[in-house]
Design a protein around this motif. Sequence first.
Motif, short mmCIF file in Angstrom:
data_model
loop_
_atom_site.label_atom_id
_atom_site.label_comp_id
_atom_site.label_asym_id
_atom_site.label_seq_id
_atom_site.Cartn_x
_atom_site.Cartn_y
_atom_site.Cartn_z
N GLY A 1 -6.31 8.72 5.52
CA GLY A 1 -6.33 10.18 5.52
C GLY A 1 -5.93 10.75 4.17
N GLN A 2 -5.60 9.94 3.26
CA GLN A 2 -5.29 10.39 1.89
C GLN A 2 -5.49 9.22 0.94
N GLU A 3 -5.50 9.51 -0.33
CA GLU A 3 -5.66 8.47 -1.36
C GLU A 3 -4.50 7.49 -1.28
N THR A 4 -4.79 6.22 -1.31
CA THR A 4 -3.70 5.24 -1.34
C THR A 4 -3.94 4.24 -2.47
N TYR A 5 -2.85 3.61 -2.88
CA TYR A 5 -2.91 2.72 -4.05
C TYR A 5 -2.18 1.42 -3.78
N LEU A 6 -2.41 0.44 -4.64
CA LEU A 6 -1.57 -0.76 -4.65
C LEU A 6 -0.31 -0.40 -5.43
N SER A 7 0.82 -0.83 -4.93
CA SER A 7 2.10 -0.39 -5.50
C SER A 7 2.30 -0.88 -6.94
N ILE B 1 0.87 -1.19 0.00
CA ILE B 1 0.00 0.00 0.00
C ILE B 1 0.90 1.23 0.00
N THR B 2 0.61 2.15 -0.90
CA THR B 2 1.51 3.30 -1.05
C THR B 2 0.71 4.53 -1.46
N VAL B 3 1.36 5.70 -1.36
CA VAL B 3 0.65 6.91 -1.78
C VAL B 3 1.16 7.40 -3.13
N ASN B 4 2.17 6.71 -3.69
CA ASN B 4 2.69 7.23 -4.95
C ASN B 4 2.47 6.30 -6.13
N ASP B 5 2.51 6.88 -7.31
CA ASP B 5 2.45 6.13 -8.56
C ASP B 5 3.85 6.25 -9.15
N CYS B 6 4.72 5.34 -8.75
CA CYS B 6 6.14 5.46 -9.06
C CYS B 6 6.42 5.75 -10.54
N GLU B 7 5.72 5.02 -11.41
CA GLU B 7 6.01 5.17 -12.84
C GLU B 7 5.29 6.36 -13.47
#
Length: 477
Positions: free
Chosen positions: A210-216, A176-182
């Motif tokens: 508390g913020q949008e999160t994504y699957l890495s 689980i992460t907050v960034n879209d690495c690519e």
Amino acid sequence: MMFTRLGLWPTLRCYSSSCRSGRISAILRDKPLHQTIKVNGWVKAIRRQKERTFLDVDDGSCCQKLQVVLPSEKKPPALGFHSSVTVSGILSLSSHKGQEVELVANDVQVIGEPIEETYPFKARKVHPPDYVRQFPHLRARTNSFSSLLRVRSQTKLAIQQYFNSEGFVNIDTPIITVNDCEGGGEVFSVQCLDPDNTGPGKTQDSPYFGQETYLSVSGQLHLEAMVSGLSKVYNFNPAFRAENSQTRRHLAEFWMVEAEEAFLSGTEGLHSLMDRIEGVIKTSMETVIDVQQEDVALYWRNNNKTEELIKNALNQQFVRLPYCEAMKLLQQHSHLFQTKPSPGSNLGKEHELFLTKHLGDVPVFVSDWPRVTKAFYMCSQEEDPEMVLAVDLLLPQVGEVAGGGLREYRVPLLHRRLQQCQLLDKLGWYLDLRRLGGGTPSGGFGFGLERFLQFLLGISNIKDTIPFPRWMNHCLC
Ligand code: 4AD
Ligand code: MG
């Protein structure tokens, strides 16, 4: 007593008493002739003759089956295709073609009934992969898919052994992460559906974290955080991408091994990175081909081009070609392509496959890419800031299998890039890695396990390299 409860007793007993109960792979390897043996497995074929009945018993430990011989009158009535059985008997030399030893049974117990009429796979029939793929929950029972699973398991191990022996530390980067690495926008978002679990002061609409999160989509940025303390790190994780394509080489959930190494800079650093990619690919291929010979051979028999391509790859240095040279070659053969190659743009699969074929059916590194084709973190060349020290590895018949490069470590340049991509808010910590001192130029790459297996075994569709494939509109069991 304790061993029995933990289920360890049968394994211990098998090597300490005269009755060995073991896996078929070990029995066929050690061939303990004239000893009483006990095996558990599934009946993959039955040949009934007047006097004797022959069974092929498979326990999934290897590609080969164990031939069991029993007097026909002793064949249990419930025994059929895919019954599970426990067989005891004496291991003897076989006078039949196809195996050195066979188990002359004195007891066959049927544990599970044979399969029913509706079972999708027929005895002794090779089913096409498109058909087998419709039954992900049952396909481990087919010969080819059980071979694939053993090769896949061994490949993961070989890759980890390579990195371990080269002094890399394994890091569990977050799923689980907050960034879209690519920066491709192909992220799946993570939401909590339980309204009671939104936490104090939160409403149903406010996100759990508390913020949008994504699957890495990649653990690279987190590896970069770790590399500045450990010098050499790697991960081996699932990655998730909501690809808007249904090709033979894209999955929504795939496994990627990523490595990051500190103190790599400039053209020399990029070449060290290529050496590293070549090292892990060649070493793990050699190990898997050696350890899983029969499983690999099963695939190569159906596609003899694959064996030639693997040997080509193992026996020579991978070709290294800068992007601008690759582009020149493609433009010279422009008439061959549906999408015309154009400088400054990415390569399509048809271009990648052309390059590997044209250069002699070999793996090809394409290096030094235009900045616009790559993600924000790539390091610009000193001589031409519009070009970055990035590299893709292309393999014959598959195309891109690995992608990586050196990371932008100069604070003003990285700051500007993050600003341009509106990432400064989210990736302040990433800038800190350089900004707070001790920052080190580093480089790394990621390579997709499933595409690598496609190459190694000559599998045309990526969905046949993973137990439970997920792709758009498809998430069976
Ligand atoms: O080239 P990619 O996007 O590179 C990265 O993610 C970098 N952050 C890696 C790094 O430098 N640490 O992906 C790397 C590899 C591809 O070359 C491909 O083999 C595989 O991941 N891959 C996929 N495999 C299956 N299905 C997909 N949708 C894939 N997307 C990428
Ligand atoms: Mg890539």
